[in-house]
Scaffold this active site. Structure first.
Site, PDB file in Angstrom:
ATOM      1  N   ASP A  77       0.858  -1.183   0.000  1.00 29.02           N
ATOM      2  CA  ASP A  77       0.000   0.000   0.000  1.00 29.02           C
ATOM      3  C   ASP A  77       0.890   1.227   0.000  1.00 29.02           C
ATOM      4  OD1 ASP A  77      -2.455  -1.399   0.117  1.00 29.02           O
ATOM      5  OD2 ASP A  77      -2.291  -1.610   2.284  1.00 29.02           O
ATOM      6  N   ASP A  80      -6.981  -1.374  -4.561  1.00 26.00           N
ATOM      7  CA  ASP A  80      -8.024  -1.027  -3.592  1.00 26.00           C
ATOM      8  C   ASP A  80      -8.948   0.044  -4.159  1.00 26.00           C
ATOM      9  OD1 ASP A  80      -6.791  -2.759  -1.748  1.00 26.00           O
ATOM     10  OD2 ASP A  80      -5.606  -1.133  -0.884  1.00 26.00           O
TER      11      ASP A  80
END
Length: 164
Positions: free
Chosen positions: A122, A140
Site C-alpha cells: 500500500d 483497492d
C-alpha cells in the site's frame, strides 16, 4: 457484439491489474518500508506499507497459520465468481459490467501480492489532522470504485420494457 463487450471487460480488468503492478513495483523499488514522502502537506503522502491482513489491515495482527490460506482462498473464490459473471457481460448494464471489471482487476492485483510475497503493498496515504485513512493502492481504489458502480446500478430505477 457480445464477445466484444466481454473482451472490453476483461481488458479493463487487465489494465487495472497492470497499472496496480507497475505502481507497486515503483514503490517497492524507490520507497523504503515505512518511509514517508510528503506530497500535499497535511493531506497526502506516498508511503511504503506492507499489509499482511485484509482490507484496512483486518486480520493483520493474527498469528494464525491459516490466515494467508483463508485470505488467498477467499480472494480466489471471489475472482472465480466475478470472472464467471463477466462471461455474460452482454447481459449486464454498463455500470455493473464496468464495476465488476474494476473489482476483478483490483482483486487480481491484491491476490497476486498475497501469493507472491504474503502481503499487499500500500502506498497512498490520505489524512486531515488526526483523521487518518489507512494506506491503500490502485487495486483497492479500483475495488472501491467498482463497488460504488455496483451500488449505483442496484439503486437506479430499472427501465420498464414494452409490454411489461
Amino acid at each position: 457484439m457480445d464477445r466484444m463487450r466481454g473482451l472490453a471487460c476483461y481488458s479493463l480488468s487487465a489494465a487495472v491489474f497492470a497499472l496496480d503492478r507497475i505502481t507497486k513495483r515503483i514503490i517497492e523499488a524507490r520507497v523504503s518500508v515505512l518511509d514517508t514522502h510528503i506530497v500535499i502537506p497535511g493531506f497526502f503522502d506516498i508511503v511504503h506499507a506492507r499489509n499482511r491482513g485484509a482490507a484496512f489491515s483486518m486480520f493483520a495482527d493474527s498469528n494464525s497459520p491459516w490466515r494467508p490460506f483463508f485470505l488467498i482462498g477467499l480472494s480466489l473464490a471471489a475472482l472465480v465468481l466475478v470472472a464467471g459473471i463477466l462471461r455474460n457481460a452482454s447481459r449486464l448494464d454498463r455500470p455493473t459490467a464496468i464495476g465488476l471489471s474494476l473489482i476483478l482487476g483490483g482483486a487480481l492485483g491484491n491476490v497476486f501480492d498475497r501469493i507472491v510475497s504474503g502481503a499487499v503493498t500500500d502506498f497512498l496515504d490520505f489524512y486531515i489532522g488526526d483523521l487518518h485513512w489507512p494506506a491503500f493502492n490502485i487495486a483497492d481504489s479500483a475495488i472501491v470504485i467498482g463497488s460504488g458502480l455496483l451500488l449505483v446500478s442496484l439503486l437506479r430505477p430499472k427501465q420498464q420494457t414494452a409490454g411489461a
